[in-house]
Design a protein around this motif. Structure first.
Motif, short mmCIF file in Angstrom:
data_model
loop_
_atom_site.label_atom_id
_atom_site.label_comp_id
_atom_site.label_asym_id
_atom_site.label_seq_id
_atom_site.Cartn_x
_atom_site.Cartn_y
_atom_site.Cartn_z
N CYS B 282 26.29 -8.50 -6.81
CA CYS B 282 27.55 -8.26 -6.12
C CYS B 282 28.47 -9.47 -6.23
O CYS B 282 28.01 -10.61 -6.31
N LEU B 283 29.73 -9.18 -6.19
CA LEU B 283 30.70 -10.28 -6.22
C LEU B 283 30.74 -10.96 -4.85
O LEU B 283 30.53 -10.32 -3.82
N LYS B 284 31.01 -12.23 -4.88
CA LYS B 284 31.08 -13.00 -3.63
C LYS B 284 32.13 -12.43 -2.70
O LYS B 284 31.97 -12.36 -1.49
N GLU B 285 33.21 -12.03 -3.30
CA GLU B 285 34.36 -11.55 -2.54
C GLU B 285 33.97 -10.36 -1.64
O GLU B 285 34.29 -10.33 -0.45
N VAL B 286 33.23 -9.42 -2.23
CA VAL B 286 32.80 -8.25 -1.46
C VAL B 286 31.82 -8.67 -0.38
O VAL B 286 31.86 -8.18 0.75
N THR B 287 30.93 -9.56 -0.77
CA THR B 287 29.95 -10.05 0.20
C THR B 287 30.65 -10.62 1.42
O THR B 287 30.25 -10.36 2.56
N LEU B 288 31.69 -11.38 1.17
CA LEU B 288 32.44 -11.95 2.29
C LEU B 288 33.06 -10.85 3.14
O LEU B 288 33.02 -10.91 4.37
N GLN B 289 33.58 -9.86 2.47
CA GLN B 289 34.19 -8.75 3.18
C GLN B 289 33.17 -8.07 4.09
O GLN B 289 33.46 -7.75 5.24
N TRP B 290 32.01 -7.87 3.51
CA TRP B 290 30.94 -7.23 4.29
C TRP B 290 30.57 -8.11 5.49
O TRP B 290 30.40 -7.63 6.60
N GLU B 291 30.41 -9.38 5.19
CA GLU B 291 30.01 -10.29 6.26
C GLU B 291 31.00 -10.25 7.40
O GLU B 291 30.64 -10.29 8.58
N GLU B 292 32.26 -10.17 7.03
CA GLU B 292 33.30 -10.09 8.04
C GLU B 292 33.09 -8.87 8.93
O GLU B 292 33.15 -8.94 10.15
N MET B 293 32.81 -7.77 8.29
CA MET B 293 32.60 -6.53 9.04
C MET B 293 31.37 -6.64 9.92
O MET B 293 31.35 -6.16 11.05
N LEU B 294 30.34 -7.26 9.36
CA LEU B 294 29.07 -7.32 10.10
C LEU B 294 29.15 -8.25 11.29
O LEU B 294 28.46 -8.06 12.29
N THR B 295 29.99 -9.30 11.16
CA THR B 295 30.05 -10.26 12.25
C THR B 295 31.05 -9.85 13.32
O THR B 295 31.24 -10.56 14.30
N GLU B 296 31.67 -8.72 13.12
CA GLU B 296 32.59 -8.20 14.13
C GLU B 296 31.87 -8.14 15.48
O GLU B 296 30.82 -7.52 15.61
N GLU B 297 32.47 -8.81 16.46
CA GLU B 297 31.81 -8.94 17.77
C GLU B 297 31.58 -7.57 18.41
O GLU B 297 30.49 -7.24 18.86
N ASP B 298 32.61 -6.81 18.40
CA ASP B 298 32.56 -5.53 19.11
C ASP B 298 31.93 -4.47 18.21
O ASP B 298 32.50 -4.09 17.20
N ARG B 299 30.76 -4.03 18.62
CA ARG B 299 30.05 -3.06 17.79
C ARG B 299 30.76 -1.70 17.80
O ARG B 299 30.43 -0.82 17.01
N ASP B 300 31.69 -1.55 18.69
CA ASP B 300 32.38 -0.26 18.77
C ASP B 300 33.63 -0.21 17.90
O ASP B 300 34.36 0.77 17.91
N THR B 301 33.86 -1.31 17.17
CA THR B 301 35.04 -1.32 16.30
C THR B 301 34.89 -0.28 15.20
O THR B 301 33.87 -0.25 14.51
N ARG B 302 35.89 0.53 15.08
CA ARG B 302 35.85 1.49 13.98
C ARG B 302 36.53 0.90 12.76
O ARG B 302 37.65 0.42 12.85
N PHE B 303 35.84 0.96 11.67
CA PHE B 303 36.48 0.54 10.43
C PHE B 303 37.00 1.78 9.72
O PHE B 303 36.41 2.86 9.82
N SER B 304 38.07 1.57 9.01
CA SER B 304 38.61 2.71 8.28
C SER B 304 37.62 3.14 7.21
O SER B 304 37.11 2.31 6.45
N PRO B 305 37.35 4.41 7.16
CA PRO B 305 36.39 4.89 6.15
C PRO B 305 36.79 4.49 4.74
O PRO B 305 35.95 4.24 3.88
#
Lengths: 209, 609
Positions: B282-305
């Motif tokens: 995987c590209l680093k860039e995507v990994t960072l994007q994922w990490e951002e999503m995963l570290t989102e404090e609020d587990r109830d945050t909806r991400f756009s599909p």
């Protein structure tokens, strides 16, 4: 395209040389169906084989009494759950091997159920072999005696053998005997019948599975 | 603190050793023994309780003992590889067990009980109860014996992995049994032979039993004393010392438990199970994007599909795969809250307590699920245990599907990436909410329909294939035949035409040849004629000469009389000699000679005029 205009005409030419035998392996989960198939087709044995899901397919061409025979081996999943799929595999097959584990009584019970089912549902000319696998472990942990298996096979007019996919014991012979019996039964009453069988086979090959 | 604990632990063991060898003061010794007796009785009572708790009432203090039990089980493994009798020093385990057994009546079954406790929970399986009987029938009440005799027994049972499996996983009440990381023990128990680690831990377990029990047992001991003797200050001091030491041990256990948990967590973080080949990194860039999503404090945050989908398309990094899957489960639940009700809601830990009818089926497949993968390859290793737990829990959750071959591979992949509870949640989600469940439904209908569909298509393809093959072998395709026929027709026609043309050409050629001959003939005849003309002209000249001479001979008067009769000799006659015969003929044959001579002479006659 244009070839559809004359589809039936060439079908007779398929079985000209090698005889195709569809063979299905049945038996309880973990008795060694895949191992037998693998041993026969590739001469290999893998202690850590993966469980078969649904079914696996292997082929091998051998020469039996001067006749070239191609086995289409359908190695089925053993779990009871997949039972409902089994007819798809044994329907129209001229040969079946029912495998049990000589160290497991329950697998023998299952094998008996398979025999019953095949005798009732499969075609009457089907050649069936009952195989007690894991014979290499028999000296230590055998729970199904050779006589028990043999008697049961004879009672229903089946071939019988005890095999070991691990050591290769009787595996090759079993397939050859099956093929020989099929070749013999299809050849003896004359060419017409053989022709019928062949046509029937080529028909089912498309239709059943 | 840690250091203190270590020291005290060491102290107490040393202390015990010395004592057991009878080198301590007698009075002290007796007190000590009594203390121990009380401990043993409390231990016994605990075991009796343990035996009773078939119905699952025991879960209360179970959590506290899980780890010890497992370590106890491990002690068999470790001792199986070592030869206890060969060690030059008596191991702490042996000594301590001796010490503890000293006060208890010989033949007391208490020492075997920790095992029976484990086995007892497996009473449902004949195999195991039989095994348990074997163990007890051996008549070895002493733990030392147990230790020495058990390893070969276990080795015997190796050829029946099922038994072993039962021993390890049959305890449905324990949490996921995790092996105790060796280094933890190394850190704290440096003084002891590594082979003895398990036994040592068992000693601790035996001495502490459970946190809730120990203090009471200590309290009990003074009561026991009361009827006999009044406590001397030494006794009290010894008791106090004991209490303090026990407490310290407790604290240490507590701490170890925490350490263990931390280590477990750490281990999971490292994910040693991800031992498979990645097709595309995987590209680093995507990994960072994922990490951002995963570290989102609020587990109830909806991400756009759409965003999630984009990320998925770019790649799901291996290291984060488990977390991402779990995130997707959460997201799905957030986006489609209504669908959540579809699955029966039972907690994973809760499900683990029950027994499944699919036990046999699952056990058979454990060794046949990713057998080449490091995490699952060890027989009854952590991977297979986790797999067993997960499949068992699911079979209990979804009674209709239960366990179906094929599920183990899905479960296995999940377990490579996530811990058991998360894997369970994900599996539940996939099965119930993503429609995977019907693939494993006992009727196998979707599968049959699927296969039928495929077989129909296959049939169609096969017919087509045969048709094509036959055509390839025996004749060109019908379309081509027409063409070739046409072409052949055309070819033939052209050939005919060609022949015709050739014939004509030949005719023409021969005609031309004949014409050539004609031309040649005419040419030769022409030359002949020309030469003839020449000769004739020469003749004529000669004749003219003769005429001239004859004229000169004729007299003038005669010449004038004849003048009318004679045609005039014109120069034209000279220029066109061909016409001359005509003229001659006109003049008449008989007189020709005459005439010519006259006409020739006429110009001569004219010239004088």
């Amino acid at each position: 395209m244009t070839q559809r205009s004359q589809p039936k005409q060439p079908s007779a030419a398929g079985g000209s040389k090698s005889k195709q035998i569809k063979l299905v392996l049945l038996g309880e989960s973990g008795v060694g169906k895949s191992s037998i198939a693998l041993r026969y087709v590739r001469g290999e044995f893998n202690e850590n084989g993966e469980a078969t899901i649904g079914a696996a397919f292997l082929t091998k061409t051998v020469n039996v009494r001067g006749q070239s025979v191609k086995f289409d081996i359908w190695d089925t999943a053993g779990q009871e759950r997949y039972h409902s799929l089994a007819p798809m595999y044994y329907r129209g097959a001229p040969a079946a091997i029912i495998v049990y584990d000589v160290t497991s009584k329950s697998s023998f019970t299952r094998a008996q159920a398979w025999i019953k089912e095949l005798l009732q549902q499969a075609n009457s000319q089907m050649v069936i072999c009952l195989a007690g696998n894991k014979a290499d472990m028999a000296s230590e942990t055998r729970t199904v005696s050779r006589e028990e298996g043999k008697d049961h096979a004879e009672e229903h007019g089946l071939l019988f053998t005890e095999t070991s996919a691990k050591t290769g014991l009787n595996v090759e012979d079993m397939f050859i005997n099956l093929a020989a019996k099929i070749v013999a039964t299809t050849m003896s009453p004359g060419n017409d019948i053989e022709e019928n069988v062949r046509l029937e086979e080529s028909g089912k090959k498309g239709g059943c599975c | 603190m840690n250091y203190n604990v270590k020291c005290s632990l060491h102290d107490i063991l040393q202390f015990n050793i010395i004592e057991s060898k009878g080198k301590a003061a007698l009075s002290f010794d007796s007190i000590k023994n009594k203390c121990k007796k009380s401990l043993t009785t409390s231990f016994e009572s605990l075991i009796l309780r343990g035996k009773k708790k078939e119905e699952g009432e025991r879960t209360r203090h179970r959590s506290g003992t899980t780890v010890s039990e497992y370590s106890w089980a491990r002690s068999f493994d470790s001792s199986a590889t070592s030869t206890p009798d060969c060690s030059p020093m008596p191991s702490p385990a042996t000594m301590s067990s001796q010490q503890f057994h000293y006060p208890s009546p010989p033949g007391s079954p208490t020492e075997g009980r920790p095992r029976s406790q484990t086995v007892g929970t497996l009473a449902d399986t004949g195999l195991l109860s039989k095994k348990f009987q074997d163990i007890t029938n051996l008549g070895k009440p002493k733990e030392k014996e147990l230790e020495l005799q058990d390893p070969p027994k276990r080795r015997n049972s190796v050829n029946s992995p099922m038994k072993q499996m039962f021993l390890l996983v049959g305890n449905n009440f324990s949490k996921k049994p995790t092996p105790i990381p060796d280094d933890i023990l190394d850190e704290s128990d440096v003084n002891y032979s590594p082979n003895r680690r398990g036994s040592f831990r068992k000693t601790i377990f035996n001495s502490v039993v459970t946190p809730s029990r120990t203090p009471r047992s200590v309290k009990e001991s003074p009561k026991d004393e009361e009827p006999n003797v009044k406590k001397t200050p030494e006794e009290i001091r010894a008791l106090w010392k004991k209490t303090i030491l026990q407490t310290m041990l407790l604290i240490r256990m507590e701490k170890e438990k925490q350490d263990l948990k931390a280590r477990q967590h750490e281990e999971f973080q490292q994910k040693p199970d991800l031992d498979y080949e990645e097709i595309t990194p995987c590209l680093k860039e995507v990994t960072l994007q994922w990490e951002e999503m995963l570290t989102e404090e609020d587990r109830d945050t909806r991400f756009s599909p759409q965003v999630v989908l984009d990320c998925v398309r770019k790649g799901v990094p291996k290291q984060l795969r488990g977390e991402i899957w779990y995130l997707m489960v959460d997201q799905h639940k957030l986006h489609y809250p209504s669908k959540n009700d579809m699955s029966p809601s039972r907690e994973y830990q809760d499900l683990l307590k029950d027994l499944t009818e699919y036990q046999h089926n699952i056990l058979i497949d454990l060794g046949r699920t990713f057998p080449e993968h490091k995490y699952f390859s060890t027989q009854l290793g952590p991977g297979q245990l986790a797999l067993y737990n997960l499949l068992k829990a699911y079979s209990l959750l979804d009674r209709q599907v239960g366990y179906c071959q094929g599920l183990s591979f899905i479960a296995g992949i999940l377990l490579m990436h996530m811990d058991e509870p998360a894997a369970f949640e994900t599996l539940r989600h996939m099965m119930f909410n993503l429609g995977l469940r019907k693939q494993f439904h006992p009727s196998m209908m979707p599968l049959q329909v699927f296969e039928l569909d495929i077989s129909k298509q296959l049939q169609a393809y096969e017919v087509e294939y045969h048709v094509l093959r036959e055509e390839m072998i025996y004749s060109p395709s019908s379309g081509d035949t027409d063409k070739i026929k046409k072409l052949e027709d055309m070819n033939q026609r052209l050939k005919q035409q060609n022949n015709e043309l050739l014939e004509r050409l030949q005719n023409m050629n021969s005609h031309q040849h004949s014409l050539d001959i004609v031309i040649h003939n005419t040419q030769t005849s022409e030359t002949k004629l020309k030469s003839h003309i020449k000769t004739l002209e020469i003749e004529r000249k000669a004749l003219l000469n003769a005429i001239m001479k004859l004229r000169q001979l004729i007299p003038e008067e005669q010449f004038q009389k004849l003048d009318i009769l004679l045609p005039p000799l014109s120069p034209s006659i000279q220029s066109s000699p061909i016409h001359q015969p005509k003229n001659l003929r006109i003049g008449g044959n008989s007189r020709a000679h005459h005439h010519v001579s006259r006409s020739k002479s006429s110009p001569l006659a004219h010239t004088p005029e």
